[in-house]
Design an enzyme around this catalytic site. Structure first.
Site, PDB file in Angstrom:
ATOM      1  N   GLU A  80       0.696  -1.270  -0.077  1.00 44.93           N
ATOM      2  CA  GLU A  80       0.083  -0.205  -0.023  1.00 44.93           C
ATOM      3  C   GLU A  80       0.954   1.158  -0.071  1.00 44.93           C
ATOM      4  O   GLU A  80       1.799   1.345   1.057  1.00 44.93           O
ATOM      5  CB  GLU A  80      -0.911   0.227   1.320  1.00 44.93           C
ATOM      6  CG  GLU A  80      -1.667   1.153   1.552  1.00 44.93           C
ATOM      7  CD  GLU A  80      -2.177   1.432   2.998  1.00 44.93           C
ATOM      8  OE1 GLU A  80      -2.586   2.685   3.421  1.00 44.93           O
ATOM      9  OE2 GLU A  80      -2.330   0.457   3.723  1.00 44.93           O
ATOM     10  N   ASP A 120      -3.887  -0.026   9.813  1.00 43.18           N
ATOM     11  CA  ASP A 120      -5.052   1.119  10.384  1.00 43.18           C
ATOM     12  C   ASP A 120      -6.114   0.642   9.670  1.00 43.18           C
ATOM     13  O   ASP A 120      -6.387  -0.194   8.920  1.00 43.18           O
ATOM     14  CB  ASP A 120      -4.542   2.312  10.390  1.00 43.18           C
ATOM     15  CG  ASP A 120      -3.835   2.935   8.932  1.00 43.18           C
ATOM     16  OD1 ASP A 120      -4.355   2.049   8.020  1.00 43.18           O
ATOM     17  OD2 ASP A 120      -3.547   3.737   8.700  1.00 43.18           O
TER      18      ASP A 120
END
Length: 652
Positions: free
Chosen positions: A435, A515
């Site tokens: 990511e 997260d």
């Protein structure tokens, strides 16, 4: 023959040949019988025992089954069937109950007069459970009396004995899995609930209760659910499609017998772009398909195509309609009962009986013909959906060909963002889908360039649950995944089939921040793989990296923690002797917060990292969950969030 060969031969004689008696073979090689000794195999024990009760129900002798998850993590399964025979077995010289519980390939499944159809086909089910249990107690309610026998690791502790009187009939099996065999020995309520629900839909009229004595509600009652279906597969497809927008009023349903084979089929069309067909044989989910699925597809395609042609709706279409155009936006369940099914492979995942194809095809054709004639508006809606799917497939093929032609024209055809590895043997190679460019840069610095490749993904990839097929190939990040992996899409038979013969990496590792955004991106990527590269999940190629959540440090001492419990434990250890001292805790919210060495040490080094392999334990439940989480329908998602909000953690 050399002297060394002679010496080796002398050390290999009849004395080296082991003969495993009774249930020893099961304990020696448990994975051969139950698949594995992980969490899947653990739950498979319950399914084997419940399947025996279901077989009693299929034979017409049972309609109530209860499954209890006990406090000591044992399982109790009870039914109101006939009860396992307890009388003397002449050939074996002992009670029939003891034979069933301790001898492989022993049971009523081989006697056609006892069970016409059966899910537990090989007679190894309950005896395998016995062999892999620390303790098993079998209780039989039969002939006005209660009979019992106890076993430890498959061995009887005493002969079958009478322990009371009763007016009930049935069998109760309580077992506790052997902790020396199973890596994980804690049962999951949701996993068992999914299978019990599935069995209730597949066997209408049977009442199955699941009770968890380890967990209680606010009023002090054990967590419990009852699964019961009067509508069978009709209600099953409604349940599966609860989070999708229906295209037609209600499911199309039929039940009957063709050529001596009971066939039950239910289907419904929705506005999505995915195909979700679940096929069962004797309650076994044959996720690799087989002759019953072939028959369903043949009947569906031929009938719909004939209707579309006869109605003149295809006259303006400039290209042929393919078989999978008729299945876009289709949810269907096919269930057949076969007296002597022939499965391909040990895992019973593909039906091979040729005689099943034609009856299923005929049943589907008759069902659809009647429905289309009686519901002309729905018929036109379905055909319009098929035409739209054909147009999208045609556009997708052009987009796909552009991607694949570009690969050929540009040499390697690999994305510019990909930092490849030097090894060219796919079995040794792995690629990290990372990511963000920042984390991708750190991963590139920290990796082992010999066998680890890095593909950074910018932002959130397309939500494929809501996208038409050709739009997927317009998405830059998804195009990069296709080209980096080296897989190709589309065959003459199936325009969505995946060719993995040139897969460049045997490990595809998803690595996202720990997260909320990272979890969302991880879910988007998993949705893409489930819908469009499921073959890689089923082949065991997809993994999720597990970076640590915390760094606990005091002076020069540092420890990484993957959960709150570890964090607290390390804090206490570093304090030392109970004295208060400054212990620092760093919470990693993003991979970019780690330096290259930390990322390698904790998340990428094969010697120390933990990778979670992505598997599909229940394709039906996975399909429902992805549709609910990533689809258009908001209410089911809101209900899911409200139910699970108590498990959420918010970083402040």
């Amino acid at each position: 023959m050399t002297e060394e060969q002679k010496k080796n031969n002398q050390g290999y004689s009849a004395g080296n040949i082991q003969v495993l008696e009774g249930l020893e073979a099961v304990r020696k090689r448990p994975s051969m019988y139950i698949g594995d000794t992980g969490i899947r195999g653990l739950h498979h024990l319950v399914y084997e025992v419940v399947d025996n009760s279901i077989d009693e129900a299929l034979a017409g002798y049972c309609d109530v089954i209860s499954v209890i998850m006990n406090v000591d993590n044992s399982i109790t399964v009870k039914d109101n069937g006939r009860g396992i025979p307890i009388d003397f077995h002449e050939k074996e010289g002992r009670s029939a109950l003891e034979v069933v519980m301790t001898v492989l390939h022993a049971g009523g499944k081989f006697d056609k007069d006892t069970y016409k159809v059966s899910g537990g086909l090989h007679g190894v089910g309950v005896s395998c459970v016995n062999a892999l249990s620390e303790q098993l107690i079998a209780t039989v309610y039969r002939d006005g009396k209660i009979w019992q026998q106890e076993y430890n690791i498959g061995k009887p502790q005493y002969p079958v004995k009478e322990v009371g009187e009763t007016s009930e009939t049935g069998t109760q099996v309580q077992f506790r899995p052997d902790t020396t065999i199973f890596e994980d020995n804690v049962y999951n309520y949701d996993t068992l609930a999914s299978r019990m629900r599935e069995l209730a839909f597949l066997n209408k009229g049977i009442r199955i209760t699941l009770t968890d004595m380890r967990n209680f509600d606010d009023e002090g009652n054990p967590l419990s659910e009852e699964f019961y279906s009067e509508g069978g597969l009709f209600e099953f497809v409604q349940f599966l499609d609860a989070s999708r927008e229906p295209l037609i009023g209600s499911p199309i349903y039929m039940e009957g017998e063709k050529s001596g084979i009971p066939v039950e089929v239910a289907l419904i069309y929705n506005t999505s772009f995915s195909e979700n067909i679940h096929a069962y044989v004797n309650n076994i989910n044959t996720h690799e398909g087989g002759t019953h699925l072939q028959g369903f597809r043949r009947g569906l395609t031929a009938t719909l195509k004939k209707y579309a042609e006869d109605s003149g709706m295809l006259s303006k279409l400039k290209f042929d309609i393919a078989g999978d155009d008729f299945r876009e936006g289709l949810t269907a369940v096919i269930s057949v009962k076969v007296a002597e099914p022939q499965f391909e492979g040990q895992t019973k995942t593909k039906l091979g009986n040729r005689e099943v194809n034609a009856p299923v095809s005929q049943a589907v054709s008759e069902m659809l013909t009647h429905y289309l004639e009686e519901n002309p508006n729905d018929a036109r809606t379905i055909v319009n959906k098929v035409i739209l799917a054909a147009q999208a497939r045609h556009a997708a093929r052009k987009a796909r060909e552009m991607v694949q032609r570009k690969n050929v024209l540009t040499g390697s055809g690999l994305p510019g963002k990909l930092s490849d590895c030097s090894d060219r043997n796919p079995e040794n190679c792995e690629v990290y889908l990372v990511e963000g460019d920042s984390a991708g840069g750190t991963a590139k610095q920290g990796r082992d360039r010999n066998f680890q490749a890095i593909l950074p993904l910018r932002g959130k990839i397309l939500n494929v649950e809501k996208a038409m097929h050709h739009k997927i190939f317009d998405n830059e990040e998804i195009k990069n995944i296709y080209t980096a992996l080296g897989v190709r899409v589309g065959t003459e038979e199936d325009s969505k089939a995946l060719d993995t013969s040139k897969l460049r990496y045997h490990k595809v590792i998803i690595m996202c921040d720990a997260d909320v955004d990272g979890s969302h991106i991880e879910t988007l990527i998993l949705t893409f793989f489930f819908r469009h590269m499921r073959e890689l999940i089923e082949g065991g190629n997809i993994y999720i990296a597990t970076p640590p959540l915390y760094l606990v440090k005091k002076g020069g001492a540092m420890k990484y923690a993957w959960n709150d419990k570890q964090r607290d434990q390390f804090v206490e250890e570093l304090k030392g002797n109970g004295k208060e001292s400054s212990v620092g805790i760093q919470r990693y919210k993003g991979l970019g917060e780690m330096n290259a060495n930390q990322l390698w040490d904790t998340t990428m080094n094969p010697e120390f990292r933990t990778l979670r392999r992505v598997t599909i334990d229940n394709a039906v439940e996975a399909d429902r969950i992805f549709s609910m989480l990533m689809g258009d329908d908001v209410p089911p998602r809101r209900a899911f969030i409200e139910k699970n909000a108590k498990y959420a953690k918010i970083d402040v």
